[in-house]
Structures are given as C-alpha cells and as structure tokens.
Design a protein around this motif. Structure first.
Motif, PDB file in Angstrom:
ATOM      1  N   VAL A 108       0.891  -1.158   0.000  1.00 10.26           N
ATOM      2  CA  VAL A 108       0.000   0.000   0.000  1.00 10.26           C
ATOM      3  C   VAL A 108       0.926   1.203   0.000  1.00 10.26           C
ATOM      4  CG1 VAL A 108      -1.742   1.293   1.267  1.00 10.26           C
ATOM      5  CG2 VAL A 108      -1.797  -1.210   1.275  1.00 10.26           C
ATOM      6  N   ASP A 109       0.875   1.975  -1.075  1.00 12.13           N
ATOM      7  CA  ASP A 109       1.784   3.112  -1.219  1.00 12.13           C
ATOM      8  C   ASP A 109       0.977   4.390  -1.321  1.00 12.13           C
ATOM      9  OD1 ASP A 109       3.724   4.964  -1.812  1.00 12.13           O
ATOM     10  OD2 ASP A 109       4.794   3.635  -3.182  1.00 12.13           O
ATOM     11  N   ASN A 110       0.974   5.156  -0.269  1.00 16.24           N
ATOM     12  CA  ASN A 110       0.261   6.422  -0.230  1.00 16.24           C
ATOM     13  C   ASN A 110       1.263   7.555   0.020  1.00 16.24           C
ATOM     14  OD1 ASN A 110      -1.909   8.119  -0.329  1.00 16.24           O
ATOM     15  ND2 ASN A 110      -2.500   7.817   1.809  1.00 16.24           N
ATOM     16  N   SER A 111       2.434   7.445  -0.627  1.00 18.71           N
ATOM     17  CA  SER A 111       3.476   8.440  -0.424  1.00 18.71           C
ATOM     18  C   SER A 111       3.360   9.551  -1.466  1.00 18.71           C
ATOM     19  CB  SER A 111       4.857   7.797  -0.512  1.00 18.71           C
ATOM     20  OG  SER A 111       5.099   7.320  -1.819  1.00 18.71           O
ATOM     21  N   ILE A 112       3.814  10.713  -1.094  1.00 21.85           N
ATOM     22  CA  ILE A 112       3.812  11.848  -2.021  1.00 21.85           C
ATOM     23  C   ILE A 112       4.720  11.546  -3.204  1.00 21.85           C
ATOM     24  CG2 ILE A 112       4.489  14.276  -2.275  1.00 21.85           C
ATOM     25  CD1 ILE A 112       3.477  14.703   0.589  1.00 21.85           C
ATOM     26  N   GLN A 113       5.841  10.863  -2.960  1.00 21.76           N
ATOM     27  CA  GLN A 113       6.761  10.493  -4.026  1.00 21.76           C
ATOM     28  C   GLN A 113       6.039   9.698  -5.112  1.00 21.76           C
ATOM     29  OE1 GLN A 113       9.486   7.337  -3.117  1.00 21.76           O
ATOM     30  NE2 GLN A 113      11.047   8.129  -4.504  1.00 21.76           N
ATOM     31  N   THR A 114       5.274   8.716  -4.733  1.00 21.32           N
ATOM     32  CA  THR A 114       4.560   7.886  -5.700  1.00 21.32           C
ATOM     33  C   THR A 114       3.480   8.688  -6.415  1.00 21.32           C
ATOM     34  OG1 THR A 114       5.006   5.903  -4.415  1.00 21.32           O
ATOM     35  CG2 THR A 114       3.168   5.793  -5.965  1.00 21.32           C
ATOM     36  N   LYS A 115       2.782   9.533  -5.687  1.00 15.09           N
ATOM     37  CA  LYS A 115       1.744  10.364  -6.317  1.00 15.09           C
ATOM     38  C   LYS A 115       2.358  11.320  -7.333  1.00 15.09           C
ATOM     39  CE  LYS A 115      -1.583   9.937  -2.635  1.00 15.09           C
ATOM     40  NZ  LYS A 115      -2.467  10.546  -1.701  1.00 15.09           N
ATOM     41  N   LEU A 116       3.524  11.882  -7.030  1.00 11.48           N
ATOM     42  CA  LEU A 116       4.200  12.759  -7.985  1.00 11.48           C
ATOM     43  C   LEU A 116       4.650  11.983  -9.225  1.00 11.48           C
ATOM     44  CD1 LEU A 116       6.352  14.997  -5.611  1.00 11.48           C
ATOM     45  CD2 LEU A 116       4.415  15.726  -7.015  1.00 11.48           C
ATOM     46  N   GLU A 117       5.146  10.767  -9.020  1.00 11.64           N
ATOM     47  CA  GLU A 117       5.562   9.932 -10.152  1.00 11.64           C
ATOM     48  C   GLU A 117       4.359   9.587 -11.034  1.00 11.64           C
ATOM     49  OE1 GLU A 117       7.494   6.635  -8.252  1.00 11.64           O
ATOM     50  OE2 GLU A 117       9.301   7.806  -7.826  1.00 11.64           O
ATOM     51  N   GLU A 118       3.214   9.288 -10.423  1.00 12.63           N
ATOM     52  CA  GLU A 118       2.001   8.997 -11.194  1.00 12.63           C
ATOM     53  C   GLU A 118       1.555  10.221 -11.990  1.00 12.63           C
ATOM     54  OE1 GLU A 118      -0.906   7.600  -8.388  1.00 12.63           O
ATOM     55  OE2 GLU A 118       0.168   5.720  -8.051  1.00 12.63           O
ATOM     56  N   MET A 119       1.590  11.392 -11.365  1.00 13.90           N
ATOM     57  CA  MET A 119       1.212  12.624 -12.074  1.00 13.90           C
ATOM     58  C   MET A 119       2.168  12.891 -13.227  1.00 13.90           C
ATOM     59  SD  MET A 119      -0.355  15.384  -9.363  1.00 13.90           S
ATOM     60  CE  MET A 119       1.190  15.824  -8.655  1.00 13.90           C
ATOM     61  N   THR A 120       3.447  12.640 -13.024  1.00 14.90           N
ATOM     62  CA  THR A 120       4.439  12.841 -14.079  1.00 14.90           C
ATOM     63  C   THR A 120       4.152  11.925 -15.258  1.00 14.90           C
ATOM     64  OG1 THR A 120       6.107  13.454 -12.446  1.00 14.90           O
ATOM     65  CG2 THR A 120       6.908  12.780 -14.607  1.00 14.90           C
ATOM     66  N   ARG A 121       3.835  10.655 -14.984  1.00 10.51           N
ATOM     67  CA  ARG A 121       3.511   9.707 -16.077  1.00 10.51           C
ATOM     68  C   ARG A 121       2.262  10.165 -16.830  1.00 10.51           C
ATOM     69  NH1 ARG A 121       5.221   5.801 -12.328  1.00 10.51           N
ATOM     70  NH2 ARG A 121       3.118   5.514 -11.543  1.00 10.51           N
TER      71      ARG A 121
END
Length: 181
Positions: A161-174
């Motif tokens: 379960v990944d609810n990190s800002i880092q992952t959210k930023l990577e998803e937005m970048t993609r």
C-alpha cells in the motif's frame, strides 16, 4: 534451481518439526543458526572451499554445532552436507522461517515513512493491519526514507500500500507525459 532446493529442504525441516511437535524449539534453533552463519561468514567460505570433502564438512559441522543444536537440527545439517547442499543453507533456513510464520499466522510488515512515527501512530497502524490482514501477530519493521516526502508505504508479504507523495508525484508525471498539446 536454488528456490527448488530451499523449498524441498525447508519444507522437510518444517514437516519434521511439526511431526515431532517441536516447531517452536526448531524455529529458535534456526534463528540461532542464521545469526551464527551471518556473524561468521568465513565459516561458509570454509565449507564452500573446493578442498572441503563431505567427511571434513561433517566433522566441522559436528565440532561447531553438536553441543548447541538438537539432534533434529544436527541431522538436518548433516543431510545438507552429505547431499552437497550446505551452500544453500541460508535460503533453506529462510524458507523454513517463512513457512513457520505462515503456519503461526505471523505477518512481516515494513512501514516506510519520511519521518519517525509516534508511538500512537505505530499502535494505530498495528491495530488496523491486525484487523485487515488476517494475521494474528505482526513483526513490525519501521524504515525512514526522506525521499517519500510525505505519506506512508506499507509492505506486508507481497502486498504493498503506497500512499506516499513520491509515488503520487511519479504517477502525475507519467500522466502528464502522456498528454498531447
């Protein structure tokens, strides 16, 4: 091939421990043996040396562990040496550990956050995971990783379960890289 070896021998040790109703005792011995092998890497090097015969290997195993391990564990180590599988002992013992944890319904959890969690936050996480995971007991491992920037990443078994800002930023970048202007 190594996974097959660790599964076959790890399952065999697990079965014997269950059959003899000595799972807890064998599990404790496995932990001690893992620690000993980790702390003494040169022992594994000696056992893997090309001039190490099976007879010398058996003598070395007996000298090192005979008074520290049960007959079951000593017999198990001797089988590994006789079959030429002692080099796989680390993965075999890890497989045994995993089987034992599953049998005892113990989940290993890795919680990664960018900062230290408070005791109240840790208690809350344990309570929620205990309710939702199906495990009776949890082995908690807390890791601090500032690159997450915020949020939390929880890994239990093969679930993440990944609810990190880092992952959210990577998803937005993609997603933004796919947008055509």
């Amino acid at each position: 091939m190594a996974k097959l070896v660790s599964k076959v021998y790890g399952d065999a040790l697990f079965s014997v421990a269950l059959e003899e109703n000595r799972l807890d005792e064998i599990w404790d011995e496995v932990k001690v043996l893992q620690d000993a092998l980790t702390e003494n890497g040169e022992f594994m090097d000696v056992m893997a040396h090309p001039e190490m015969t099976r007879e010398k290997g058996l003598a070395l195993i007996r000298e090192a562990f005979a008074d520290k391990l049960s007959d079951v564990m000593m017999g198990f180590l001797e089988v590994l040496v006789k079959k030429g599988r002692f080099s796989e002992i680390v993965s075999v013992l890890e497989h045994f550990q995993n089987e034992t944890r599953e049998y005892k319904r113990i989940g290993v959890v890795y919680v990664t956050t960018p900062t230290e969690l408070t005791d109240a936050q840790k208690v809350s996480i344990v309570e929620k995971l205990t309710q939702t995971s199906g495990y009776e007991t949890l082995e908690m491992n807390y890791v601090i990783d500032a690159s997450l920037l915020g949020g939390i990443r929880i890994r239990i078994g093969d679930r993440i379960v990944d609810n990190s800002i880092q992952t959210k930023l990577e998803e937005m970048t993609r997603k933004l890289s796919k947008v055509r202007v």
